[in-house]
Design a protein around this motif. Structure first.
Motif, PDB file in Angstrom:
ATOM      1  N   LYS A  14       0.823  -1.214   0.000  1.00  0.00           N
ATOM      2  CA  LYS A  14       0.000   0.000   0.000  1.00  0.00           C
ATOM      3  C   LYS A  14       0.856   1.264   0.000  1.00  0.00           C
ATOM      4  O   LYS A  14       0.515   2.266  -0.626  1.00  0.00           O
ATOM      5  CB  LYS A  14      -0.919  -0.008   1.223  1.00  0.00           C
ATOM      6  CG  LYS A  14      -2.038  -1.037   1.139  1.00  0.00           C
ATOM      7  CD  LYS A  14      -2.668  -1.333   2.489  1.00  0.00           C
ATOM      8  CE  LYS A  14      -3.385  -0.159   3.076  1.00  0.00           C
ATOM      9  NZ  LYS A  14      -4.076  -0.539   4.345  1.00  0.00           N
ATOM     10  N   HIS A  19       0.481   0.286  -8.473  1.00  0.00           N
ATOM     11  CA  HIS A  19       0.091  -0.825  -9.339  1.00  0.00           C
ATOM     12  C   HIS A  19      -0.353  -0.355 -10.720  1.00  0.00           C
ATOM     13  O   HIS A  19      -1.084   0.636 -10.831  1.00  0.00           O
ATOM     14  CB  HIS A  19      -1.055  -1.616  -8.702  1.00  0.00           C
ATOM     15  CG  HIS A  19      -0.631  -2.490  -7.576  1.00  0.00           C
ATOM     16  ND1 HIS A  19      -0.448  -3.838  -7.718  1.00  0.00           N
ATOM     17  CD2 HIS A  19      -0.328  -2.205  -6.282  1.00  0.00           C
ATOM     18  CE1 HIS A  19      -0.074  -4.368  -6.554  1.00  0.00           C
ATOM     19  NE2 HIS A  19       0.011  -3.385  -5.676  1.00  0.00           N
ATOM     20  N   SER A  21      -2.614  -0.510 -14.134  1.00  0.00           N
ATOM     21  CA  SER A  21      -3.994  -0.881 -14.486  1.00  0.00           C
ATOM     22  C   SER A  21      -4.803  -1.311 -13.264  1.00  0.00           C
ATOM     23  O   SER A  21      -5.416  -2.378 -13.250  1.00  0.00           O
ATOM     24  CB  SER A  21      -3.988  -1.993 -15.545  1.00  0.00           C
ATOM     25  OG  SER A  21      -3.599  -1.464 -16.787  1.00  0.00           O
ATOM     26  N   SER A  22      -4.790  -0.478 -12.246  1.00  0.00           N
ATOM     27  CA  SER A  22      -5.511  -0.752 -11.001  1.00  0.00           C
ATOM     28  C   SER A  22      -6.103   0.542 -10.469  1.00  0.00           C
ATOM     29  O   SER A  22      -5.666   1.637 -10.831  1.00  0.00           O
ATOM     30  CB  SER A  22      -4.552  -1.334  -9.936  1.00  0.00           C
ATOM     31  OG  SER A  22      -3.902  -2.494 -10.397  1.00  0.00           O
ATOM     32  N   SER A  23      -7.087   0.419  -9.589  1.00  0.00           N
ATOM     33  CA  SER A  23      -7.639   1.581  -8.919  1.00  0.00           C
ATOM     34  C   SER A  23      -6.590   2.146  -7.959  1.00  0.00           C
ATOM     35  O   SER A  23      -6.155   1.450  -7.030  1.00  0.00           O
ATOM     36  CB  SER A  23      -8.902   1.206  -8.148  1.00  0.00           C
ATOM     37  OG  SER A  23      -9.244   2.211  -7.222  1.00  0.00           O
ATOM     38  N   ASP A  26      -8.189   2.277  -4.403  1.00  0.00           N
ATOM     39  CA  ASP A  26      -8.304   0.962  -3.762  1.00  0.00           C
ATOM     40  C   ASP A  26      -6.937   0.408  -3.384  1.00  0.00           C
ATOM     41  O   ASP A  26      -6.787  -0.236  -2.331  1.00  0.00           O
ATOM     42  CB  ASP A  26      -9.026  -0.018  -4.679  1.00  0.00           C
ATOM     43  CG  ASP A  26     -10.524   0.239  -4.744  1.00  0.00           C
ATOM     44  OD1 ASP A  26     -11.028   1.050  -3.937  1.00  0.00           O
ATOM     45  OD2 ASP A  26     -11.192  -0.356  -5.609  1.00  0.00           O
ATOM     46  N   SER A  27      -5.941   0.634  -4.233  1.00  0.00           N
ATOM     47  CA  SER A  27      -4.591   0.155  -3.923  1.00  0.00           C
ATOM     48  C   SER A  27      -4.068   0.813  -2.658  1.00  0.00           C
ATOM     49  O   SER A  27      -3.454   0.157  -1.803  1.00  0.00           O
ATOM     50  CB  SER A  27      -3.640   0.446  -5.094  1.00  0.00           C
ATOM     51  OG  SER A  27      -3.991  -0.302  -6.224  1.00  0.00           O
ATOM     52  N   PRO A  32      -3.339  -5.019  -1.895  1.00  0.00           N
ATOM     53  CA  PRO A  32      -3.507  -6.007  -2.963  1.00  0.00           C
ATOM     54  C   PRO A  32      -4.678  -6.950  -2.729  1.00  0.00           C
ATOM     55  O   PRO A  32      -5.019  -7.260  -1.590  1.00  0.00           O
ATOM     56  CB  PRO A  32      -2.183  -6.771  -2.943  1.00  0.00           C
ATOM     57  CG  PRO A  32      -1.687  -6.621  -1.548  1.00  0.00           C
ATOM     58  CD  PRO A  32      -2.116  -5.253  -1.104  1.00  0.00           C
ATOM     59  N   VAL A  33      -5.272  -7.404  -3.838  1.00  0.00           N
ATOM     60  CA  VAL A  33      -6.345  -8.399  -3.771  1.00  0.00           C
ATOM     61  C   VAL A  33      -5.779  -9.746  -3.338  1.00  0.00           C
ATOM     62  O   VAL A  33      -6.399 -10.490  -2.578  1.00  0.00           O
ATOM     63  CB  VAL A  33      -7.030  -8.534  -5.149  1.00  0.00           C
ATOM     64  CG1 VAL A  33      -8.009  -9.702  -5.160  1.00  0.00           C
ATOM     65  CG2 VAL A  33      -7.742  -7.246  -5.509  1.00  0.00           C
ATOM     66  N   SER A 402     -18.050  -8.674 -14.005  1.00  0.00           N
ATOM     67  CA  SER A 402     -17.150  -8.524 -12.853  1.00  0.00           C
ATOM     68  C   SER A 402     -17.604  -9.401 -11.692  1.00  0.00           C
ATOM     69  O   SER A 402     -16.781 -10.038 -11.019  1.00  0.00           O
ATOM     70  CB  SER A 402     -17.099  -7.065 -12.400  1.00  0.00           C
ATOM     71  OG  SER A 402     -16.356  -6.286 -13.291  1.00  0.00           O
ATOM     72  N   GLU A 406     -15.343 -12.403 -10.146  1.00  0.00           N
ATOM     73  CA  GLU A 406     -15.034 -12.410  -8.712  1.00  0.00           C
ATOM     74  C   GLU A 406     -15.480 -13.721  -8.065  1.00  0.00           C
ATOM     75  O   GLU A 406     -14.782 -14.277  -7.208  1.00  0.00           O
ATOM     76  CB  GLU A 406     -15.717 -11.220  -8.033  1.00  0.00           C
ATOM     77  CG  GLU A 406     -15.056  -9.881  -8.354  1.00  0.00           C
ATOM     78  CD  GLU A 406     -15.885  -8.687  -7.903  1.00  0.00           C
ATOM     79  OE1 GLU A 406     -16.872  -8.904  -7.162  1.00  0.00           O
ATOM     80  OE2 GLU A 406     -15.548  -7.554  -8.282  1.00  0.00           O
ATOM     81  N   ARG A 416     -11.083 -12.764 -16.716  1.00  0.00           N
ATOM     82  CA  ARG A 416     -11.036 -11.305 -16.799  1.00  0.00           C
ATOM     83  C   ARG A 416     -12.345 -10.758 -17.347  1.00  0.00           C
ATOM     84  O   ARG A 416     -12.810 -11.205 -18.393  1.00  0.00           O
ATOM     85  CB  ARG A 416      -9.884 -10.874 -17.700  1.00  0.00           C
ATOM     86  CG  ARG A 416      -9.786  -9.364 -17.925  1.00  0.00           C
ATOM     87  CD  ARG A 416      -8.529  -9.029 -18.690  1.00  0.00           C
ATOM     88  NE  ARG A 416      -8.446  -7.623 -19.041  1.00  0.00           N
ATOM     89  CZ  ARG A 416      -7.356  -7.069 -19.589  1.00  0.00           C
ATOM     90  NH1 ARG A 416      -6.287  -7.807 -19.825  1.00  0.00           N
ATOM     91  NH2 ARG A 416      -7.341  -5.797 -19.882  1.00  0.00           N
TER      92      ARG A 416
END
Length: 457
Positions: A14, A19, A21-23, A26-27, A32-33, A402, A406, A416
């Motif tokens: 964090k 990152h 191509s990521s939000s 959110d990052s 990380p997810v 999505s 998920e 994806r």
């Protein structure tokens, strides 16, 4: 990984890792997810030991699967001998020459000269520069425009982004480079002009319209993906690509095939363009050439174009990258191609691709929200719809694709979602080493995931 150790890594991520191509939000706030730890075959394992089917070959690129020690060994052996030397000013070395010769032997027609890059974006930018330079040398400097297509993805460097036809990428870093224009995507299922059956005619007409509007004498090249990847895994109608080749021949325009995703066996042939019986003037490649084990890309140029460049050039070609023809990367690519050849992975992609298509058709027939499926080799898509008959899509707020991806992730499958212009698509792209049992495993998880989300919406 112990909980305390994992929390430490999350906080470090964090704080320090921006990152791609990521939000961004959110990052920063959530971290990380998932933390991936290792890979083996078609599977990848997180820090807690959970197994996932890598249904997207990471980023469309791990063609020979994870954990191939021979690829690591090839890099190590080359690094011990010659880790790096540049290829500027006519410096050379064996791995680059060997790889160029090997790729030339695999490419269709007279595509026989290779310019190396570090990845797909660089490859496409290089192709655009080569095309423009070619016409400048021929005294046609007014030919600088590039025709790409809606839903196209060609990369994230400035030229490649300008060629990309997906708004999310184009809006980020604008203003974009001049001279890039877009024709319609040949997506038959979503064509509103050629009902009841689209044969790609309107997509071809849109290219003619652009040429008439801009003037053929201003167009340097048309770039197409044999299968549009990040735009939704869209396979063009039969004869569409042949028609593009005819347009190029008629108006003296160069044809560039972006094979960054489709190259090196993905579609059941070495290059995706081979399904069409067409030879472009250039092919761009990356991803599958090393199966993602080390960065490498390039442009394959026809002998005719190269001869003309030689004939007309009297100056230095002032373009290239620090890592163009990197010795270790070339060594890994040679070993990767050897694995693909020896293990008959091109043939396996073709054979398993038939099973994948059959499985996707079965899902479509059994589930009411699956409106369309497409695949070629081990590259496929499922489009989710609210109504099969009308093809009505769910509202974008539902984000159904999505939700499904998920859910699949929870069940142990990485896919994806592709949501663009009111379409909900799930992309599928497993490693070329996948077998029948694993195809069924992938399809079963996917079907159960769709069923689960159907019960919620």
């Amino acid at each position: 990984m112990e909980v305390s150790e994992k929390l430490t890594w999350i906080e470090l991520d964090k704080k320090h890792f921006f990152h791609p191509s990521s939000s961004i939000k959110d990052s920063y706030e959530k971290g990380p997810v998932v933390f991936m730890e290792r890979g083996e075959g078609i599977y990848i394992y997180d820090a807690d030991g959970k197994e996932y089917v890598d249904g997207l070959s990471s980023l469309w690129n791990v063609n020979v699967g994870h954990g191939r020690k021979e690829l690591a060994e090839s890099a190590s052996e080359q690094m011990k001998k010659l880790a790096y030397t540049h290829s500027f000013s006519r410096f050379s070395h064996k791995p680059a020459v060997q790889l160029a010769e090997k790729i030339a032997s695999l490419a269709p027609g007279d595509l026989s000269v290779v310019h190396f890059t570090s990845g797909g974006s660089e490859s496409n930018d290089s192709a655009f520069k080569i095309a423009r330079h070619y016409f400048k040398l021929k005294g046609q400097s007014q030919r600088f425009k590039i025709i790409a297509r809606d839903r196209a993805y060609h990369g994230v460097s400035m030229g490649a982004t300008s060629a990309t036809g997906l708004s999310i990428f184009r809006e980020l870093g604008g203003p974009l480079a001049a001279g890039f224009i877009h024709a319609s995507a040949p997506y038959s299922y979503r064509c509103e002009e050629c009902k009841p059956e689209c044969k790609g005619d309107c997509a071809i007409e849109s290219i003619y319209d652009l040429i008439e509007q801009e003037g053929a004498e201003t167009i340097a090249a048309i770039i197409i993906e044999p299968v549009q990847g990040a735009g939704g895994v869209i396979i063009p109608p039969p004869d569409y690509i042949k028609a593009v080749r005819k347009i190029c021949d008629k108006f003296g325009i160069l044809m560039i095939a972006d094979e960054v995703i489709t190259g090196f066996g993905r579609t059941g042939k070495w290059f995706g363009i081979e399904h069409e019986g067409v030879v472009p003037d250039m092919i761009t490649f990356a991803k599958g050439v090393t199966s993602g084990y080390i960065p490498l890309g390039g442009v394959v140029i026809s002998e005719r174009i190269y001869r003309e460049l030689v004939e007309h050039s009297n100056q230095n070609f002032a373009h290239g990258f620090t890592y163009s023809g990197h010795p270790a990367a070339c060594a890994v690519a040679l070993k990767n191609i050897e694995i693909i050849t020896n293990e008959k992975l091109v043939e396996n992609a073709a054979g398993m691709g038939i099973l994948l298509q059959q499985g996707l058709e079965k899902i479509k027939n059994e589930l009411d929200i699956v409106g369309n499926v497409m695949s070629r080799g081990l590259l496929g898509h499922i489009e989710i719809v609210k109504d099969k008959t009308s093809k009505e899509a769910f509202s974008s707020s539902h984000k159904v694709a999505s939700q499904i991806t998920e859910q699949a992730f929870e069940y142990g499958l990485i896919t994806r979602p592709i949501m663009y212009n009111n379409t909900d698509i799930i992309a599928i792209c497993p490693p070329l080493i996948i077998n029948e049992q694993q195809i069924n495993q992938l399809l079963d998880i996917l079907q159960e995931s769709i069923k689960k989300i159907m019960g919620r919406i």
